[in-house]
Design a protein around this motif. Structure first.
Motif, PDB file in Angstrom:
ATOM      1  N   TRP A   1      -6.056   7.690   2.222  1.00 13.39           N
ATOM      2  CA  TRP A   1      -5.959   7.581   0.803  1.00 13.39           C
ATOM      3  C   TRP A   1      -6.922   6.881   0.110  1.00 13.39           C
ATOM      4  CZ3 TRP A   1      -1.721  10.522  -0.732  1.00 13.39           C
ATOM      5  CH2 TRP A   1      -0.911  10.620   0.145  1.00 13.39           C
TER       6      TRP A   1
ATOM      7  N   TYR B   1      -8.180  -1.139   2.580  1.00 15.76           N
ATOM      8  CA  TYR B   1      -9.422  -1.399   2.929  1.00 15.76           C
ATOM      9  C   TYR B   1     -10.355  -2.116   2.041  1.00 15.76           C
ATOM     10  CZ  TYR B   1      -8.533   1.195   7.496  1.00 15.76           C
ATOM     11  OH  TYR B   1      -8.018   1.553   8.574  1.00 15.76           O
TER      12      TYR B   1
ATOM     13  N   PRO C   1       0.786  -1.247  -0.104  1.00 13.18           N
ATOM     14  CA  PRO C   1      -0.081  -0.097   0.028  1.00 13.18           C
ATOM     15  C   PRO C   1       0.783   1.374   0.150  1.00 13.18           C
ATOM     16  CG  PRO C   1      -0.831  -1.541   1.407  1.00 13.18           C
ATOM     17  CD  PRO C   1       0.559  -2.132   1.076  1.00 13.18           C
ATOM     18  N   GLU C   2       1.867   1.386   0.734  1.00 17.01           N
ATOM     19  CA  GLU C   2       2.883   2.460   0.816  1.00 17.01           C
ATOM     20  C   GLU C   2       3.391   2.671  -0.447  1.00 17.01           C
ATOM     21  OE1 GLU C   2       5.718   2.548   3.987  1.00 17.01           O
ATOM     22  OE2 GLU C   2       7.128   4.098   3.071  1.00 17.01           O
TER      23      GLU C   2
ATOM     24  N   CYS D   1      -7.463   2.818   1.149  1.00 22.33           N
ATOM     25  CA  CYS D   1      -6.568   2.658   2.169  1.00 22.33           C
ATOM     26  C   CYS D   1      -6.755   3.164   3.394  1.00 22.33           C
ATOM     27  CB  CYS D   1      -5.037   3.147   1.329  1.00 22.33           C
ATOM     28  SG  CYS D   1      -4.620   2.286  -0.215  1.00 22.33           S
ATOM     29  N   ASP D   2      -5.964   2.785   4.517  1.00 20.17           N
ATOM     30  CA  ASP D   2      -5.822   3.459   5.628  1.00 20.17           C
ATOM     31  C   ASP D   2      -5.292   4.950   5.526  1.00 20.17           C
ATOM     32  OD1 ASP D   2      -3.455   2.622   5.459  1.00 20.17           O
ATOM     33  OD2 ASP D   2      -3.414   2.029   7.561  1.00 20.17           O
ATOM     34  N   ASN D   3      -5.491   5.706   6.404  1.00 23.67           N
ATOM     35  CA  ASN D   3      -4.698   7.185   6.937  1.00 23.67           C
ATOM     36  C   ASN D   3      -5.321   8.033   5.547  1.00 23.67           C
ATOM     37  OD1 ASN D   3      -3.400   6.551   8.670  1.00 23.67           O
ATOM     38  ND2 ASN D   3      -1.616   5.619   7.430  1.00 23.67           N
TER      39      ASN D   3
ATOM     40  N   PRO E   1      -0.191   5.190   3.734  1.00 21.81           N
ATOM     41  CA  PRO E   1      -0.893   3.885   3.968  1.00 21.81           C
ATOM     42  C   PRO E   1      -0.250   2.733   4.373  1.00 21.81           C
ATOM     43  CG  PRO E   1      -1.007   4.174   1.595  1.00 21.81           C
ATOM     44  CD  PRO E   1       0.025   5.456   1.988  1.00 21.81           C
ATOM     45  N   THR E   2      -0.850   1.927   5.110  1.00 18.26           N
ATOM     46  CA  THR E   2      -0.267   0.801   5.698  1.00 18.26           C
ATOM     47  C   THR E   2      -1.156  -0.410   5.261  1.00 18.26           C
ATOM     48  OG1 THR E   2      -1.333   0.807   7.720  1.00 18.26           O
ATOM     49  CG2 THR E   2       0.594   1.609   7.532  1.00 18.26           C
TER      50      THR E   2
END
Length: 329
Positions: A291, A267, A208-209, A287-289, A263-264
């Motif tokens: 994005w 989702y 993801p990152e 994604c989390d955070n 992101p890590t």
């Protein structure tokens, strides 16, 4: 002129307008150099042939410079490091992981910031898929599986065969001639792409990152987007590694530009749905955070060719993203 060619010329014209706006802003208080390169001359030519659009480009660029000046003290205050060099980057820099179009450089202190200039659109990347492209290796440094290639190679091989057969007949095969290009090619290739994205992320935690870093590039930048209809310019500070918003000697920015969290995990990865209708050519990656990415697959050319192109847009950023809309007037 083809639409894509026209958009490219407008984009380069806007890049040059940003260079002019930066030069005009700082030339009276310090030594400013506009680098004379092939890229700069191309952008200048696009600007000079833009006709009545020149005024809009300059209004948009001046609005962007007003915002960025408030965020970047090292533009205004030289700290005994002149000249301020203004440069336009080659298009190949985007492929190599640098999406910045215009650079502001102080070579003595090895300081620079960059602008990604967008004329009436938000797209960030135009990557391709084909049977010859290992997107996992290129984007994440993790190669795609045999399962992925076993699914997509027959599709692209068929497209190559259509192209080559049409060359022999002297009549190029066109995408518009295919009875169901979305159902036969876009949708199954996207499904294989999404399945592989999930497989890779299950194996490697950093997918993801790396997806986000691939899309936004290796360097922080200000994304500058014109909106001609509303006569505004939107400036977004994509500050992942913290190189934007540096203080000069004795001068800090009035406004702090936050560093964005990468992101890590994913989702959701799936086809875009609108009012319950599933798209056949666009997927969303959440994604989390904060994005979220939209990826639309399309044929970049009217002629059939054995590859397809992504139009990628970041439709959601972390809530900490600095963004400001500046009116032109």
């Amino acid at each position: 002129m083809a639409k894509s060619g026209s958009q490219t010329k407008l984009g380069k014209a806007f890049e040059y307008a940003c260079v002019i706006a930066l030069y005009d802003k700082y030339k009276d208080t310090q030594d400013v150099i506009v680098e004379d390169t092939a890229q700069m001359r191309t952008a200048k030519n696009c600007f000079e042939t833009a006709g009545e659009k020149q005024n809009d480009f300059m209004d948009a660029a001046n609005a962007a410079v007003r915002v960025i000046t408030r965020l970047e003290p090292r533009l205004e205050y030289a700290d005994n490091d002149t000249p301020l060099v203004l440069s336009v980057q080659a298009d190949a820099s985007g492929i190599a992981g640098d999406v910045r179009d215009v650079l502001c450089i102080r070579r003595g202190h090895r300081w620079e910031i960059g602008l990604s200039c967008k004329h009436n659109h938000h797209a960030v990347k135009h990557s391709r898929l084909s049977d010859m492209i290992d997107f996992g290796a290129e984007w994440f440094d993790h190669p795609c599986s045999r399962t992925y290639f076993s699914e997509v190679v027959p599709k692209f091989t068929r497209l190559r065969q259509l192209r080559d057969d049409s060359k022999e007949s002297g009549t190029p095969a066109l995408w518009s001639d295919l009875p169901d290009k979305a159902g036969d090619y876009y949708e199954p290739i996207l499904q294989s792409f999404m399945d592989e994205l999930r497989r890779l992320s299950e194996t490697y935690d950093n997918v993801p990152e790396r997806l986000i870093r691939y899309l936004i590039g290796r360097y922080d930048f200000y994304k500058v987007i014109t909106d001609d209809a509303r006569r505004t310019t939107r400036v977004e500070a994509v500050n992942v590694t913290g190189t934007l918003n540096e203080a000069s000697e004795g001068h800090k920015s009035i406004t702090t530009v936050p560093i964005l969290k990468v992101p890590t995990r994913f989702y959701h990865i799936g086809f875009k749905e609108t009012n319950g209708v599933r798209s056949q050519n666009t997927i969303h990656v959440v994604c989390d955070n904060g994005w979220e990415i939209s990826m639309r697959l399309h044929n970049a050319s009217s002629r059939v060719e054995p590859s397809l192109k992504f139009d990628v847009q970041l439709i959601s950023f972390p809530s900490t993203l600095f963004a400001q809309v500046e009116p032109w007037d």
